[in-house]
Design an enzyme around this catalytic site. Structure first.
Site, PDB file in Angstrom:
ATOM      1  N   LYS A 257       0.824  -1.214   0.000  1.00 35.95           N
ATOM      2  CA  LYS A 257       0.000   0.000   0.000  1.00 35.95           C
ATOM      3  C   LYS A 257       0.852   1.256   0.000  1.00 35.95           C
ATOM      4  CE  LYS A 257      -4.400  -1.619   1.650  1.00 35.95           C
ATOM      5  NZ  LYS A 257      -5.566  -1.383   2.497  1.00 35.95           N
TER       6      LYS A 257
ATOM      7  N   LYS B 148      -4.129 -10.203  -6.376  1.00 35.18           N
ATOM      8  CA  LYS B 148      -5.423 -10.539  -5.760  1.00 35.18           C
ATOM      9  C   LYS B 148      -6.512  -9.594  -6.267  1.00 35.18           C
ATOM     10  CE  LYS B 148      -5.067  -7.697  -1.684  1.00 35.18           C
ATOM     11  NZ  LYS B 148      -5.035  -7.443  -0.308  1.00 35.18           N
TER      12      LYS B 148
ATOM     13  N   LYS C 115     -10.305  -3.725  -4.746  1.00 37.60           N
ATOM     14  CA  LYS C 115     -11.016  -2.519  -5.181  1.00 37.60           C
ATOM     15  C   LYS C 115     -10.082  -1.559  -5.891  1.00 37.60           C
ATOM     16  CE  LYS C 115     -13.533  -3.225  -0.997  1.00 37.60           C
ATOM     17  NZ  LYS C 115     -13.431  -3.035   0.435  1.00 37.60           N
TER      18      LYS C 115
HETATM   19  P1  TYM Z   1     -10.223  -5.693   3.632  1.00 33.31           P
HETATM   20  O1  TYM Z   1     -11.245  -4.622   3.867  1.00 33.31           O
HETATM   21  O2  TYM Z   1      -9.184  -5.447   2.611  1.00 33.31           O
HETATM   22  O3  TYM Z   1     -10.939  -7.062   3.255  1.00 33.31           O
HETATM   23  C1  TYM Z   1     -12.011  -7.598   4.009  1.00 33.31           C
HETATM   24  C2  TYM Z   1     -11.913  -9.130   4.020  1.00 33.31           C
HETATM   25  O4  TYM Z   1     -11.947  -9.629   2.684  1.00 33.31           O
HETATM   26  C3  TYM Z   1     -10.825 -10.471   2.462  1.00 33.31           C
HETATM   27  N1  TYM Z   1     -10.369 -10.319   1.061  1.00 33.31           N
HETATM   28  C4  TYM Z   1     -10.194 -11.338   0.215  1.00 33.31           C
HETATM   29  N2  TYM Z   1     -10.371 -12.671   0.351  1.00 33.31           N
HETATM   30  C5  TYM Z   1     -10.117 -13.442  -0.733  1.00 33.31           C
HETATM   31  N3  TYM Z   1      -9.697 -12.947  -1.925  1.00 33.31           N
HETATM   32  C6  TYM Z   1      -9.502 -11.623  -2.104  1.00 33.31           C
HETATM   33  N4  TYM Z   1      -9.105 -11.160  -3.286  1.00 33.31           N
HETATM   34  C7  TYM Z   1      -9.750 -10.755  -1.011  1.00 33.31           C
HETATM   35  N5  TYM Z   1      -9.661  -9.407  -0.842  1.00 33.31           N
HETATM   36  C8  TYM Z   1     -10.045  -9.162   0.434  1.00 33.31           C
HETATM   37  C9  TYM Z   1      -9.762  -9.981   3.433  1.00 33.31           C
HETATM   38  O5  TYM Z   1      -8.802 -10.977   3.699  1.00 33.31           O
HETATM   39  C10 TYM Z   1     -10.597  -9.614   4.637  1.00 33.31           C
HETATM   40  O6  TYM Z   1     -10.854 -10.766   5.421  1.00 33.31           O
HETATM   41  N6  TYM Z   1      -7.135  -5.105   7.557  1.00 33.31           N
HETATM   42  C11 TYM Z   1      -8.407  -5.652   7.115  1.00 33.31           C
HETATM   43  C12 TYM Z   1      -9.594  -5.108   7.873  1.00 33.31           C
HETATM   44  C13 TYM Z   1      -9.540  -5.311   9.338  1.00 33.31           C
HETATM   45  C14 TYM Z   1      -9.697  -6.539  10.035  1.00 33.31           C
HETATM   46  C15 TYM Z   1      -9.629  -6.208  11.420  1.00 33.31           C
HETATM   47  C16 TYM Z   1      -9.874  -7.862   9.627  1.00 33.31           C
HETATM   48  C17 TYM Z   1      -9.377  -4.329  10.275  1.00 33.31           C
HETATM   49  N7  TYM Z   1      -9.428  -4.859  11.536  1.00 33.31           N
HETATM   50  C18 TYM Z   1      -9.729  -7.196  12.389  1.00 33.31           C
HETATM   51  C19 TYM Z   1      -9.986  -8.841  10.595  1.00 33.31           C
HETATM   52  C20 TYM Z   1      -9.908  -8.495  11.968  1.00 33.31           C
HETATM   53  C21 TYM Z   1      -8.611  -5.304   5.631  1.00 33.31           C
HETATM   54  O7  TYM Z   1      -8.059  -4.349   5.135  1.00 33.31           O
HETATM   55  O8  TYM Z   1      -9.558  -6.083   5.014  1.00 33.31           O
END
Ligand code: TYM
Length: 328
Positions: free
Chosen positions: A111, A193, A196
């Site tokens: 990022k 991956k 967005k």
């Molecule tokens: P974020 O918002 O990027 O994604 C949310 C969830 O979706 C999953 N994900 C995917 N799984 C499979 N293939 C993909 N291409 C893909 N893109 C996203 C992510 O693994 C995630 O589970 N840091 C985290 C948000 C967060 C969080 C937390 C998660 C903040 N605090 C505490 C778990 C526990 C994030 O940016 O997810």
């Protein structure tokens, strides 16, 4: 019952990776677990945002999560900034996270490389806030996609370190990911991956998009110049991604599915059908919820109230164990 916590950023619409990697797991385990699901608006601020953007995105995301099947009578759905203990605990945990540990996080490397003008210190310390999110709820399991597992490992290290410095305070959680769908790849660049912030719209399937567009994106997915259908993510990432999506959408093993196809065309059209079938009911609920904005707001108000009770108790325990002077 074990406690489940997970979070998602309110940046743009939900995509198929979010659904297959994480959200479906959240929904499927409702009733058997105590679930806290958090729209992490404070995390979204780690990269520059326009005024109002994150607030609007948070409500839209709440609507999409409810449409996916999160049931506010069974799970606690809330917005991170509505529970101030997240930021407060985030600071306590930042002070128990090593600079070197944060420096090894691949999400920060990815990022920060994309932020040309300004890399916030929040983007660097982001995993400490994520650890706070999780540890505030005495979480046993964190259902996430594969890209978040490194952050959960760090959360475990922080919890163990805090417990050994200040006495037993936190439950040490574990990450859980689905067998298929933990890493959905971009349809146009299958070595990246699905996300967005992808280079082209055609590589990402959004849950709210027109379903004829969805089918077209899958049929135009990049594969390779061979003709053999085989599950080999290293050598054949495009084909493996289609098999992974089809497997996740139909609860089948992607490698076993490969035996049923000898050409890419049928694989693509079956994958498109399976994804459309998965998204149709979600889109129906989404349009119902669009007519009923009060139910979304009500779910978030109740959610924040429920989350606060647990978060306040854990935060007080942490402050007491550190031995800060109580007020009054
Ligand atoms: P974020 O918002 O990027 O994604 C949310 C969830 O979706 C999953 N994900 C995917 N799984 C499979 N293939 C993909 N291409 C893909 N893109 C996203 C992510 O693994 C995630 O589970 N840091 C985290 C948000 C967060 C969080 C937390 C998660 C903040 N605090 C505490 C778990 C526990 C994030 O940016 O997810």
């Amino acid at each position: 019952m074990s406690t489940v916590f997970s979070g998602i950023q309110p940046t743009g619409g939900l995509h198929l990776g979010n659904l297959l990697g994480a959200v479906r797991n959240w929904v499927d385990n409702q009733g058997d677990t105590v679930g806290f699901f958090c729209i992490v608006d404070l995390h979204a601020l780690t990269v520059p945002k326009e005024p109002g953007e994150v607030g609007k995105g948070s409500i839209e995301l709440a609507r999409e999560l409810l449409a996916c099947g999160l049931d506010p009578t069974e799970s606690t759905l809330f917005i991170q900034s509505h529970v101030p203990e997240h930021a407060q605990m985030g600071w306590l945990l930042q002070c128990n996270t090593g600079f070197g540990e944060l420096n090894r996080m691949t999400q920060f490397k990815d990022k920060s490389a994309k932020q040309k003008d300004f890399v916030s210190s929040g983007l660097f310390s982001y995993p400490s806030l994520q650890a706070a999110d999780i540890l505030l709820y005495d979480t046993n399991q964190v259902p996430v996609g594969a890209d978040q597992r490194q952050h959960i490992e760090l959360t475990r290290d922080i919890a163990v370190r805090f417990n050994s410095r200040y006495g037993e305070t936190f439950v040490v959680p574990e990450a859980v990911s689905p067998a298929a769908g933990a890493r959905v790849m971009d349809l146009q660049n299958p070595t990246d991956k699905m996300s967005k912030s992808a280079a082209t719209e055609s590589g990402t399937i959004y849950l709210a998009e027109d379903l004829s567009k969805t089918a077209k994106k899958i049929k135009r997915a990049v594969t390779d110049s061979e003709v053999e259908v085989r599950y080999d993510p290293e050598a054949k990432p495009g084909v493996a991604n289609l098999l992974g999506i089809l497997g996740a959408a139909t609860d089948r093993d992607p490698a076993a599915l490969a035996d049923e196809y000898s050409q890419y065309g049928p694989l693509k059209s079956d994958t498109a059908d399976a994804v459309v079938t998965l998204l149709e009911p979600i889109q129906e609920r989404l349009s119902e919820l669009q007519q009923d904005p009060d139910s979304v707001t009500a779910a978030l108000i109740t959610g924040a109230r429920k989350a606060s009770t647990t978060a306040q108790a854990t935060y007080q325990r942490a402050v007491q164990n550190i031995g800060l002077t109580p007020p009054g």
